[in-house]
Motif scaffolding. Structure first.
Motif, short mmCIF file in Angstrom:
data_model
loop_
_atom_site.label_atom_id
_atom_site.label_comp_id
_atom_site.label_asym_id
_atom_site.label_seq_id
_atom_site.Cartn_x
_atom_site.Cartn_y
_atom_site.Cartn_z
N THR A 228 47.19 19.03 34.91
CA THR A 228 46.29 17.89 34.92
C THR A 228 47.04 16.63 34.50
N ALA A 229 46.35 15.49 34.61
CA ALA A 229 46.97 14.23 34.20
C ALA A 229 47.31 14.23 32.72
N VAL A 588 44.98 3.81 40.50
CA VAL A 588 46.13 4.71 40.37
C VAL A 588 47.37 3.89 40.71
N TYR A 591 53.52 4.54 43.75
CA TYR A 591 54.63 5.44 43.46
C TYR A 591 55.61 5.45 44.62
N TRP A 619 56.91 14.95 37.75
CA TRP A 619 55.49 14.97 38.10
C TRP A 619 55.06 13.55 38.45
N HIS A 620 54.12 13.40 39.36
CA HIS A 620 53.53 12.10 39.63
C HIS A 620 52.09 12.27 40.09
N GLN A 621 51.32 11.20 39.98
CA GLN A 621 49.89 11.22 40.30
C GLN A 621 49.67 10.51 41.62
N PRO A 625 43.08 10.65 38.29
CA PRO A 625 43.17 11.83 37.42
C PRO A 625 41.83 12.50 37.14
N GLN A 626 40.72 11.78 37.38
CA GLN A 626 39.41 12.38 37.17
C GLN A 626 39.14 13.51 38.16
N ASN A 629 45.00 16.65 40.23
CA ASN A 629 46.08 17.02 39.33
C ASN A 629 47.36 16.29 39.70
N GLN A 630 48.38 16.45 38.86
CA GLN A 630 49.67 15.85 39.14
C GLN A 630 50.43 16.68 40.18
#
Length: 643
Positions: A228-229, A588, A591, A619-621, A625-626, A629-630
């Motif tokens: 998760t975040a 968000v 990236y 890891w990246h989003q 995040p609600q 997952n990453q």
């Protein structure tokens, strides 16, 4: 993934391996390792595509924003799933939610998971079989799979395609086309493994007669949990096993028959919930007759059964789809061309809900029928007008008329200008009309029995330039006007239960561009740019609940850069860089990520590879995040063996 699920998948793969190797021991002509050198830019421009006009035409002549992911692109990318392969298309937005779930769209409106507004305006086909679910018009990406080596090409059309492909082809069409069985003869074994993923596949192709070829395959994939975040284990481990076959019979110079099918089982873990089990079974038959003048008649029928079940709460649904379709094309290359056809589809669903969500009624049979025609008129030697129309009868709203007008001008053989005006709709689904959600023992959200189609009027223009064998460029711009988009409205005279409505409207516009450059004979570069601007608002009298962000959380810009090198002694080096701009609401950050693959062909039969994705960050989003997952870094060692 738990030990039990992992061992189960391995037992299935071992059993399938023994079976296919036994078959492979039968006499068959060995197939050499395919040459992995890329198509030249000029050859790519002459590649035949069918998604724009439902007739075979050269890519350089197709008057639409179409990008083709070739077989060579797929093999050299190192991608192991269809969503990862689709990241190669610069006219798509692909974002990963979990180990197995993705959001994929074209030209915005990607939906919002928190508002239960899902991605539902992109039509996806695998060998002519539609894989969107009629429950909500979206695609369950964890249920779609093809052995990557068996894909001939993927045609990605951004923009509406409803006149030929029907409702829900609103913002784009993805057409996945696999290779004929005579192109996949002999035995192929593939395996890739790393710290977070293991996958393997076996395929065997053989001749059954002078005019009959066939292949069978099995493929399995296992992906470990993400996080998760907050950095906590997400418990979203996933495995899938799939097998299938394809048979091709060229009965004569005029007739051809294809028969194919697949079986798939998978399991996904969920944090705080039970395992989710999925199944798919499908069979497809297609007959094509080529006429003396060069025209063709095609008849296709398929059956598809999909099922999803959550063990903890007992919720499950199943959908059986029966589809019959035909079309007739005039001779390719004719001055004036004509394609017409029609079809009927029956989708029977059965939903066993749980205490929090169910459907009323829990089962229905939905009948969808259509007829279409499209005529291409040569106004001058290099000027062509194409007019098409489809009438589609939907079980909820009746008949929708879906027209399209395109104008293409080729002042030279290497320069194409085109423009188009189209109308498309997303038809209501059981999720729009019949859903009931319960909160605290009270009905909180219900479907709207009067929910209407979501409508799009699209204006497009573009150009495609071919600079010999050295460079190519495609640019397209669009302006979309949407009406009757789904919103959330309070109950008349109160608030609860809230219900779906058609209270949103607005427009978006943008630009898509991509090109290729042959730096040398052995080095090719590719680049892409995608710009998007949204402007939506609530219609007069609408509630305004949840804001316009419920329609989608889309990046305003994306960019890609790809390098492909074919060096001596069978060595290939590929690298890609992608930038995705910030998501506006929920926010968000932007990236940038990098991937690549090194392949080494040791012999005609054996090839080794190392591939990587998301090298710049552990890891990246990619999504809020609600709800997501990453996404982790992934490095795989691969082996491919043929005989």
């Amino acid at each position: 993934m738990g030990l039990k699920g992992s061992l189960r998948m391995r037992r299935i793969l071992i059993g399938a391996t023994v079976s296919l190797v036994t078959v492979a021991a039968m006499p068959a002509r060995a197939q050499s390792m395919q040459d992995l050198s890329a198509l030249s830019i000029d050859e790519l421009a002459n590649l035949n595509v069918s998604s724009v006009s439902k007739s075979s035409e050269a890519l350089r002549d197709a008057p639409a924003a179409i990008f083709v992911i070739t077989h060579d692109d797929i093999v050299r990318s190192g991608a192991t799933t269809i969503p990862e392969i689709l990241r190669l298309a610069p006219n798509l937005y692909v974002a990963q939610m979990s180990a197995s779930q993705y959001t994929i769209t074209a030209r915005g409106l990607s939906g919002n998971q928190q508002a239960q507004n899902f991605t539902n305006k992109l039509l996806v086909l695998i060998d002519g079989r539609s894989v969107y679910t009629p429950l909500y018009s979206g695609v369950y990406w964890d249920m779609q799979d093809v052995l990557p080596d068996d894909i001939e090409r993927i045609e990605v059309v951004s923009g509406p395609g409803a006149t030929l492909w029907g409702a829900n082809a609103v913002n784009g069409v993805i057409n996945i086309i696999t290779r004929r069985s005579d192109q996949t003869q002999g035995l192929l074994a593939t395996a890739d493994g790393g710290a977070r993923e293991r996958n393997g596949g076996l395929r065997y192709g053989t001749k059954l007669g002078a005019d009959v070829t066939a292949r069978a395959y099995v493929r399995g994939i296992e992906i470990d949990q993400s996080r998760t975040a907050a950095g906590i284990a997400a418990n979203d481990d996933w495995w899938r096993v799939q097998g299938g076959f394809r048979l091709d019979w060229a009965a004569s110079n005029k007739d051809a028959l294809t028969f194919q099918g697949d079986l798939m089982n998978s399991r996904t873990d969920h944090l705080g919930a039970g395992d989710e089990l999925t199944q798919n079974r499908n069979l497809l038959a297609r007959w094509t007759r080529t006429e003396t003048e060069g025209g063709a008649l095609e008849v296709q029928a398929y059956f598809d059964r999909s099922k999803r079940e959550t063990r903890q709460d007992g919720g499950e649904f199943s959908i059986d789809t029966y589809d019959l379709y035909f079309q007739h094309n005039s001779a390719p290359g004719a001055r004036n061309d004509f394609v017409w056809g029609g079809g009927i589809r029956a989708s029977r669903f059965n939903i066993n809900g749980n205490n929090s969500i169910f459907f009323e009624p829990p089962r229905r049979t939905l009948l969808l029928g259509n007829v279409f025609a499209q005529y291409g008129l040569a106004l001058a030697k290099r000027l062509k007008l194409t007019i098409g129309i489809k009438a589609e009868d939907d079980p909820y709203v009746g008949t929708s008329i879906l027209p399209n007008v395109r104008l293409a001008w080729k002042p030279t053989d290497t320069f194409l200008l085109w423009s188009a005006v189209s109308r498309a709709v997303r038809s209501p689904t059981p999720f729009d009309r019949d859903v009931v959600e319960v909160l605290g023992g009270q009905r909180f959200l219900i479907g709207d029995p009067d929910f209407r189609t979501e409508k799009l009027t699209a204006f497009e223009a573009g150009t495609r330039i071919q600079a010999g064998a050295q460079a190519s460029l495609s640019i397209s711009a669009y302006y979309n006007i949407y009406d009757d988009l789904r919103s959330i409205e309070p109950a008349p005279g109160g608030f609860i239960p809230i219900r779906w409505g058609n209270g949103l409207k607005g427009r978006n516009y943008g630009l898509e561009a991509w090109g290729d450059l042959a730096v040398t004979r052995w080095w090719k570069l590719g680049a892409g740019l995608n710009l998007l601007h949204d402007k939506f608002r609530f219609q007069q009298g609408s509630s305004g609940l949840l804001g316009v962000s419920q329609l989608g959380d889309d990046p305003p810009r994306q960019a890609t850069l790809r390098s492909s090198m074919s060096l001596g002694r069978g060595i290939t080096i590929d690298a890609d860089l992608r930038y995705v701009g910030p998501l506006p609401d929920p926010a968000v950050p932007s990236y940038t990520e990098m991937g690549g693959r090194i392949g080494w062909r040791l012999s005609e039969r054996l090839q080794l590879s190392v591939s990587a994705m998301n090298l710049l960050h552990k890891w990246h989003q990619e999504l809020p995040p609600q709800t997501a997952n990453q996404v982790p870094r992934k490095i795989l060692a691969g082996l491919k063996w043929r005989m």
